[in-house]
Design an enzyme around this catalytic site. Sequence first.
Site, mmCIF file in Angstrom:
data_model
loop_
_atom_site.group_PDB
_atom_site.id
_atom_site.type_symbol
_atom_site.label_atom_id
_atom_site.label_comp_id
_atom_site.label_asym_id
_atom_site.label_seq_id
_atom_site.Cartn_x
_atom_site.Cartn_y
_atom_site.Cartn_z
ATOM 1 N N CYS A 114 43.454 -14.946 -10.758
ATOM 2 C CA CYS A 114 42.033 -15.195 -11.083
ATOM 3 C C CYS A 114 41.749 -15.048 -12.576
ATOM 4 C CB CYS A 114 41.136 -14.265 -10.276
ATOM 5 S SG CYS A 114 41.251 -14.555 -8.504
ATOM 6 N N HIS A 250 34.100 -14.502 -14.021
ATOM 7 C CA HIS A 250 34.851 -14.978 -12.856
ATOM 8 C C HIS A 250 33.950 -14.799 -11.642
ATOM 9 C CE1 HIS A 250 37.738 -15.635 -9.813
ATOM 10 N NE2 HIS A 250 37.906 -14.356 -9.500
ATOM 11 N N ASN A 280 35.101 -18.012 -4.348
ATOM 12 C CA ASN A 280 36.040 -17.603 -5.392
ATOM 13 C C ASN A 280 37.111 -18.698 -5.533
ATOM 14 O OD1 ASN A 280 38.026 -16.434 -6.951
ATOM 15 N ND2 ASN A 280 38.022 -14.479 -5.864
HETATM 16 O O1 UT7 Z 1 39.153 -12.810 -7.523
HETATM 17 C C1 UT7 Z 1 40.139 -11.871 -7.340
HETATM 18 C C2 UT7 Z 1 39.562 -10.569 -7.178
HETATM 19 N N1 UT7 Z 1 39.014 -10.379 -5.872
HETATM 20 C C3 UT7 Z 1 37.850 -9.809 -5.775
HETATM 21 O O2 UT7 Z 1 37.227 -9.558 -6.775
HETATM 22 C C4 UT7 Z 1 37.374 -9.417 -4.428
HETATM 23 C C5 UT7 Z 1 36.884 -8.023 -4.516
HETATM 24 N N2 UT7 Z 1 36.373 -7.471 -3.281
HETATM 25 C C6 UT7 Z 1 35.268 -7.915 -2.639
HETATM 26 O O3 UT7 Z 1 34.675 -8.901 -3.017
HETATM 27 C C7 UT7 Z 1 34.745 -7.075 -1.489
HETATM 28 O O4 UT7 Z 1 35.502 -5.903 -1.422
HETATM 29 C C8 UT7 Z 1 34.781 -7.794 -0.137
HETATM 30 C C9 UT7 Z 1 33.702 -8.866 -0.089
HETATM 31 C C10 UT7 Z 1 36.154 -8.401 0.096
HETATM 32 C C11 UT7 Z 1 34.481 -6.816 0.995
HETATM 33 O O5 UT7 Z 1 33.295 -6.112 0.761
HETATM 34 P P1 UT7 Z 1 33.262 -4.514 0.904
HETATM 35 O O6 UT7 Z 1 31.883 -4.101 0.714
HETATM 36 O O7 UT7 Z 1 34.277 -3.954 -0.062
HETATM 37 O O8 UT7 Z 1 33.671 -4.288 2.407
HETATM 38 P P2 UT7 Z 1 34.963 -3.543 3.012
HETATM 39 O O9 UT7 Z 1 36.222 -4.238 2.634
HETATM 40 O O10 UT7 Z 1 34.861 -2.106 2.654
HETATM 41 O O11 UT7 Z 1 34.737 -3.765 4.547
HETATM 42 C C12 UT7 Z 1 33.571 -3.295 5.203
HETATM 43 C C13 UT7 Z 1 33.638 -3.692 6.672
HETATM 44 C C14 UT7 Z 1 35.008 -3.429 7.321
HETATM 45 O O12 UT7 Z 1 34.768 -2.937 8.628
HETATM 46 P P3 UT7 Z 1 34.929 -1.373 8.946
HETATM 47 O O13 UT7 Z 1 36.364 -1.061 8.624
HETATM 48 O O14 UT7 Z 1 33.959 -0.661 8.050
HETATM 49 O O15 UT7 Z 1 34.575 -1.299 10.416
HETATM 50 C C15 UT7 Z 1 35.625 -4.801 7.435
HETATM 51 O O16 UT7 Z 1 36.524 -4.901 8.509
HETATM 52 O O17 UT7 Z 1 33.413 -5.097 6.838
HETATM 53 C C16 UT7 Z 1 34.422 -5.670 7.682
HETATM 54 N N3 UT7 Z 1 34.617 -7.053 7.317
HETATM 55 C C17 UT7 Z 1 33.870 -8.059 7.814
HETATM 56 N N4 UT7 Z 1 32.851 -8.069 8.700
HETATM 57 C C18 UT7 Z 1 32.308 -9.268 8.984
HETATM 58 C C19 UT7 Z 1 35.526 -7.571 6.442
HETATM 59 N N5 UT7 Z 1 35.372 -8.905 6.364
HETATM 60 C C20 UT7 Z 1 34.364 -9.229 7.212
HETATM 61 C C21 UT7 Z 1 33.740 -10.449 7.557
HETATM 62 N N6 UT7 Z 1 32.716 -10.410 8.439
HETATM 63 N N7 UT7 Z 1 34.117 -11.632 7.022
#
Ligand code: UT7
Length: 323
Positions: A114, A250, A280
Amino acid sequence: MTTRAVIKGVGHYLPERIVPNAEFEKTLDTTHEWIVSRSGIERRHFANDDETTSMMATEAAKAALADAGLAVDDVDAIILATSTADLTFPSAATMVQARLGMTRGFAFDVQAVCAGFIYALSNANALILSGQAKCVLVIGAETFSRIMDWTDRGTCVLFGDGAGALVLRAEDGKGTKDDAGILATDLNSDGSHRELLYVDGGVSTGTTGYLRMQGNQVFRHAVEKLAATANTAMERAGVTAHDIDWVVPHQANIRIIQGTAKKMGLPMEKVVVTVQDHGNTSAASIPLALSVGRARGQIKNGDLIVTEAIGGGLAWGAVVMRW
Ligand code: UT7
């Protein structure tokens, strides 16, 4: 007198197929509301079979050359930032060279995921400042839809396909912060974080593989490292947040974009945001945002821009430039 790499044109290409969040509700345990609230993404473009990385890069390059009023014969070098080249080799950049009908100069890919476009811009700037090239096409192009695990709701809803390109040309500047062109760059990587974001395939596995990401861990690194690298590049350019007209970040996650702008002391009114429409697009996201920001009438001639990115590696960096 100082030589500067000055932006002469910008362009982009997006695949025809637009996929709204609702599409994922049919096959995954997810909702439009979750995707928007956690990432800001509402839709993304996915490439069809003909829309390869090199094809989209070529279309973006043609648009940027037309915007610059320059011809393929004016170009000395092509640098293409991508992690999704059509083949393992040759480089997608040489495929673009052939597609453009460019019979001179040189072309190569840069792979910094990225952060790829920041690395490519920095390399283009170095080629121009060292006199190795006068006119460089800098492209970011990706088909991340080809490395998605469609059963992994934590990743497949976040990424999209597309391409953007800039034409940079050597021009004389005064050597001050008022010059047009690239004023400063900052590059960083830390290979110890490999497991946070990677593709589990390649020549060692004999497969293309799928993207794997510990999203919340990457998130933590992002805000802290992006604000720091942007501040370093601004310091090198001799400018402060007060001087900045536009942040072009980004486009991975609206919460990262907002958190980074806040840490830099800049209001969201000064940030170009396209993540809602593109998702992204990895190395394509910054040139896409520059092109869209220009088309919207946000970025004007003379504007001071700071652009920053982080991705797999981890690799991250920033560029300060005046349009
Ligand atoms: O470009 C390269 C760099 N990449 C990035 O910059 C991405 C960086 N990260 C992010 O954008 C965020 O961390 C995410 C959008 C990927 C996730 O958001 P988050 O607030 O960090 O959520 P999390 O990973 O802590 O997950 C929270 C919950 C989890 O459930 P539990 O374990 O709390 O029960 C996930 O399983 O959300 C769940 N979850 C979803 N729920 C519904 C993960 N993906 C989904 C989904 N729909 N698509």
